[in-house]
Scaffold this active site. Sequence first.
Site: not given
Ligand code: GCO
Length: 432
Positions: A26, A145, A188-189
Amino acid sequence: MPQPKPDAANQSPETFLWGASTAAHQVEGNQNNDWSNWESRVAAKLASNAEARLKNELPNWQEVEEEAANPKNYISGTAADHYNRYKEDFDLIKKIGLNAYRFSVEWARIEPEPGKYNQDELDHYAKVVIELRTRGIEPLVTLHHFTNPRWLEDHGGWHGKNVPEMFANYTEAVASNLGNVKYYCTINEPGSYLLMRYLGGGAWPEWPNMSFDPINGYKYLKNVIKAHKLATSKIRNINTYAQIGMANSIIDFQLGRKDPISWLFTKQLRYIPDFYLLNRLEGSIDYIGVNYYMRMLVKANFSHPANWAKRWETKNSPRSDMGWELYPRGIYSVTQKVKKYGLPILITENGIADAKDKLRSKYIEEHVAEMMHSKEDGADIQGYFYWSLLDNYEWSEGFWPKFGLIEVDRKTQQRSIRESAQTLGRIIKKYS
Ligand code: GCO
């Protein structure tokens, strides 16, 4: 050979981490991964359907219309050129008054071909850590990520065989080259990745290889848990003092309509996948990373899971440029839920898309207040990372959402610290 304990790692645990977060794809620029390879194929489609997709969703459509309707908005390209400007950006972190920084390492840079590691790129990220440390900024390193090396799909993608072992070997290469890093976030997520890659999408309009494929989605969930555990043991063999976690997007799902099906859906949405994951990670995480943004109201409907919950559409409540309601109370609710694991909690993301910086100060003030309230009520919250340090590429919405504490001029890459960043600086002084 375990790394010597760095000074920072001996920091007393009560040093609250006040940071900001980014992700490689990003902000860095000039990637060569599964996203960069895919973006140019969907840019025209995303630009042409932007009005239909967003006009009724956004409170300020007119202000983003031109950017959202431009195909270039959807190509990450040079992004915020953070790969080259990271020293300047770290000076700005200091100027704001933050003491921590969460960033991700790009797997595709480190391992451009399976089993072949790029030492120059490993050295780049080691320099990033050194530049943070010389400024007294605590690094939190995310290893995955969302983005992948282009060759991963040829190995079946994240649901393929041996991916956990491949991820662990990549982790070993990074951890043995980065030196004294105390905080790691493995993935991440995973819940968002599951939704976007395997359950037909939701939070964003498009995603590489997006499909409705719950069977491979389940294989993915098993793989990501195994990948985390293998990566964690690799890190622990190198850094005996490492604090390792995973960042989960935890939404405050609320019953939107009083009926038994909506009640059932609400319970399920609260459980899958974040608590499903967290219940299977116990013993392999030292902290829980919480990415909190919003609440969602659940009104059962027998359509795609992404339609099971709608963002609160109350007409008068303030909403971000992306149409997300501001709901600070939710950070209290979700951290009180996570408290049950008895682990330290880091707010690894919390932020707002707000190009004019009208709402961000109030957003930060109110979310920090609710977070501290939850800390007083027993949640062991040890850090807050605002999303994001810089205006950046918001996945398949592109660059029109502006999340940054620091505004980035897309043409000149010039940085300017927003007023809301000063607000965060004042808040930090107040709590320090
Ligand atoms: C997420 C990601 C980020 C996003 C942010 C805004 O949490 O989805 O980690 O990369 O850009 O959350 O949506």
